[in-house]
Design an enzyme around this catalytic site. Structure first.
Site, PDB file in Angstrom:
ATOM      1  N   PHE A 158     -12.192  -3.630  12.101  1.00  0.00           N
ATOM      2  CA  PHE A 158     -11.672  -3.703  13.460  1.00  0.00           C
ATOM      3  C   PHE A 158     -10.616  -2.628  13.751  1.00  0.00           C
ATOM      4  O   PHE A 158     -10.045  -2.599  14.837  1.00  0.00           O
ATOM      5  CB  PHE A 158     -11.120  -5.106  13.754  1.00  0.00           C
ATOM      6  CG  PHE A 158     -12.185  -6.161  13.932  1.00  0.00           C
ATOM      7  CD1 PHE A 158     -13.529  -5.897  13.689  1.00  0.00           C
ATOM      8  CD2 PHE A 158     -11.845  -7.443  14.354  1.00  0.00           C
ATOM      9  CE1 PHE A 158     -14.511  -6.875  13.852  1.00  0.00           C
ATOM     10  CE2 PHE A 158     -12.815  -8.432  14.528  1.00  0.00           C
ATOM     11  CZ  PHE A 158     -14.144  -8.146  14.273  1.00  0.00           C
ATOM     12  N   HIS A 217      -3.521   2.877  -4.614  1.00  0.00           N
ATOM     13  CA  HIS A 217      -2.833   2.550  -3.359  1.00  0.00           C
ATOM     14  C   HIS A 217      -1.474   1.941  -3.657  1.00  0.00           C
ATOM     15  O   HIS A 217      -1.083   0.926  -3.073  1.00  0.00           O
ATOM     16  CB  HIS A 217      -3.662   1.558  -2.526  1.00  0.00           C
ATOM     17  CG  HIS A 217      -4.810   2.191  -1.787  1.00  0.00           C
ATOM     18  ND1 HIS A 217      -4.645   2.917  -0.637  1.00  0.00           N
ATOM     19  CD2 HIS A 217      -6.137   2.207  -2.059  1.00  0.00           C
ATOM     20  CE1 HIS A 217      -5.833   3.350  -0.212  1.00  0.00           C
ATOM     21  NE2 HIS A 217      -6.759   2.943  -1.062  1.00  0.00           N
ATOM     22  N   GLU A 239     -10.567   1.991  -4.215  1.00  0.00           N
ATOM     23  CA  GLU A 239     -10.201   3.405  -4.107  1.00  0.00           C
ATOM     24  C   GLU A 239      -9.108   3.817  -5.101  1.00  0.00           C
ATOM     25  O   GLU A 239      -8.107   4.417  -4.705  1.00  0.00           O
ATOM     26  CB  GLU A 239      -9.735   3.707  -2.672  1.00  0.00           C
ATOM     27  CG  GLU A 239     -10.811   3.432  -1.643  1.00  0.00           C
ATOM     28  CD  GLU A 239     -10.360   3.706  -0.204  1.00  0.00           C
ATOM     29  OE1 GLU A 239     -11.172   4.268   0.538  1.00  0.00           O
ATOM     30  OE2 GLU A 239      -9.229   3.343   0.164  1.00  0.00           O
ATOM     31  N   ASP A 272       0.875  -1.186   0.000  1.00  0.00           N
ATOM     32  CA  ASP A 272       0.000   0.000   0.000  1.00  0.00           C
ATOM     33  C   ASP A 272       0.905   1.226   0.000  1.00  0.00           C
ATOM     34  O   ASP A 272       2.132   1.087   0.028  1.00  0.00           O
ATOM     35  CB  ASP A 272      -0.944  -0.010   1.219  1.00  0.00           C
ATOM     36  CG  ASP A 272      -2.264   0.705   0.914  1.00  0.00           C
ATOM     37  OD1 ASP A 272      -2.226   1.852   0.455  1.00  0.00           O
ATOM     38  OD2 ASP A 272      -3.334   0.107   1.148  1.00  0.00           O
TER      39      ASP A 272
END
Ligand code: ACM
Ligand code: ZN
Length: 522
Positions: free
Chosen positions: A424, A263, A330, A200
């Site tokens: 999470f 990314h 994205e 990323d």
């Protein structure tokens, strides 16, 4: 007199034991069928592990799990025996329990774990470990404990095959030993997949032998940002082989993710020419570079595909996983709109807009992944602009309700990991353990045929905010226990108050494993 007192005490102890059998049975995820009997089986130094079928590895695994806390090693017998034994047995007649199902039968003089496959045997072993006093998880001898297992019979198998957790190893590098600790805990609760987000904007975390710059440059924060060194790094291919083998032995599949086409700015720190604009990027932590950047792989540049195919060659070779995750989320389209090469690609391929260009990109990569004998998974954006029917969609954007509604017309397999219940990295204020537990992965009104397209569920942990091991532990635990029950146990068995009682008992197990967990009064 002494003997009578002794007998009297023994009666109290044994009646206490019988009375408490119900209380001793705290299994997460809850088994599908369970009948609790009377009495207990007690493990002593004379207890053996006996095997029927090719199960020596599993017998050793059971012995190795128990040995540190017991302080003695159980003898392994290659033949079934009758008394004071834990028998592991492969049984063709249990084929209806599938690859992961098992049967556990505990009597006062014998424990039997039987299953159709060795995977099922391991899940039976994990249930057995959960039935023992939690001190069995200690890595040093524990004296003065009656190692008892309540008499019962269990017949069990999972609702979903995909019971996943994603760890973001890019925003913060997660060391190998920490990953192994999580694998151990995931296996204890019968989760089945660990998806590693290996690349990323904040760092490339996997050694690729053909491109040393990916680890010399793309795995490091730029020195000008003074990031702590422990947050950067990479897994060598040898490290990854070790993680994969450790996980496989515990029924956990490691699924690698290599992000594209967005990314990916960490790649452009080393290979700027692979982006549309060609800018060299300095890698910085997420907090110094909020959100999503516009730089993406140039879809009009053949070098992009040469690079990605070379990377995927090594990934496909390294990971036994039948799936490779390619991200796909994205990816801003601004640079594609402005890039002559990408616009030419659209004309040449007859693509109407940049969503179709992303779809073309994903299909091209999928074809390559398929040629390596693997299947593609992507985040749900890969649907936009059209998708081949063989790709698997990881659904995350819970605000995109139409995707769930479109499922009846979609032929693709789906994994449910919506932001509403499975993120999470969000605080417990936003997603409490009870909220996770309330998640039902099959959308209301879905036909049975389409429900079969739901492979399962996954929790996702992004490591941009919680960056130390104790903080990561607390984001994951105990929410992951709720996720495991949703994923394993049938819907009609779900009940929060009962789960919550079992959860309190399992918090002690987490402590024994050295795993931190969140409690409401923190
Ligand atoms: C995602 O959270 N961007 C998959
Ligand atoms: Zn371009």
């Amino acid at each position: 007199m002494k003997t009578r007192i002794h007998l009297f005490l023994l009666t109290i102890v044994s009646s206490f034991t019988i009375l408490s059998a119900q209380e001793l049975v705290n299994i997460i995820p809850k088994p599908q069928e369970m009948n609790i009997g009377k009495g207990v089986f007690v493990i002593t130094s004379g207890t053996t592990v006996s095997i029927s079928g090719d199960l020596h590895n599993k017998a050793e695994q059971l012995r190795n799990y128990l040995e540190p806390a017991l302080g003695f090693s159980l003898a392994i017998l290659s033949k079934p025996t009758s008394k004071n034994t834990i028998e592991l047995s492969l049984n063709k007649e249990l084929s209806e329990l599938g690859e992961e199902g098992y049967r556990l039968n505990v009597k006062t003089d014998k424990v039997t774990i039987s299953a159709f496959t060795s995977k099922g045997i391991l899940w039976g072993i994990q249930t057995l470990r959960q039935l023992l006093p939690e001190q069995i998880l200690r890595q040093a001898t524990v004296n003065g404990i009656h190692w008892q297992i309540p008499c019962l019979t269990i017949t069990d198998k999972p609702r979903f095959n995909w019971r996943g957790l994603m760890l973001d190893c890019s925003r913060t590098f997660i060391p190998k030993e920490q990953i192994k600790k999580y694998i151990d805990a995931l296996s204890f609760f019968k989760m089945s997949v660990l998806h590693l987000h290996l690349t990323d904007d904040q760092g490339w975390r996997l050694q690729i032998k053909k491109y040393p710059s990916l680890t010399n440059i793309s795995a490091k924060f730029h020195e000008s940002f003074n990031e702590p060194q422990e947050y950067e790094g990479f897994y060598s291919q040898e490290d990854m082989k070790e993680i994969i083998a450790f996980a496989a032995n515990r029924n956990i599949l490691i699924v690698p993710e290599i992000e594209m086409p967005g990314h990916t700015t960490e790649v452009f720190a080393a290979f700027p020419d692979l982006s549309c604009k060609g800018d060299t990027v300095k890698i910085r932590s997420w907090s110094k570079n909020y959100g999503v950047t516009n730089a993406v792989f140039c879809a009009g540049n053949e070098d992009t595909f040469v690079f990605l195919q070379n990377v995927l060659d090594e990934v496909a070779e390294l990971f036994p996983s039948p799936y490779i995750h390619i991200g796909g989320d994205e990816a801003p389209k601004l640079h594609w709109k402005e890039c002559p090469k990408c616009q030419k690609r659209m004309v040449d391929e007859g693509l109407k807009n940049e969503n179709e260009l992303q779809s073309w990109f994903v299909k091209k990569i999928e074809k390559y992944i398929n040629s390596k004998g693997k299947k593609l998974i992507g985040w749900d954006e890969i649907i936009e602009g059209g998708l081949s029917e063989t790709a698997t969609v990881m659904y995350w954007r819970s605000w995109q309700k139409d995707i769930a509604q479109k499922i009846p017309t979609l032929p693709n397999n789906i994994i449910m990991s919506p932001t509403s219940h499975s993120y999470f990295d969000y605080t417990y204020d936003k997603i409490s353990t009870e909220k996770v537990y309330s998640f039902e992965p099959i959308p209301e009104g879905m036909t049975e045929k389409n429900s079969s397209k739901v492979l399962g569920v996954q929790a996702n942990f992004w490591s941009h905010l919680d960056r130390t091991a104790p903080r990561m532990d607390k984001q994951l635990f105990p929410r992951i226990l709720a996720m495991s029950e949703i994923a394993w146990t049938n819907k009609n068995q779900k009940e929060w108050s009962g789960f919550n009682i079992r959860l309190q008992s399992k918090l002690k197990s987490l402590s024994m494993m050295g795993v931190y967990f969140y409690t409401a009064n923190q």
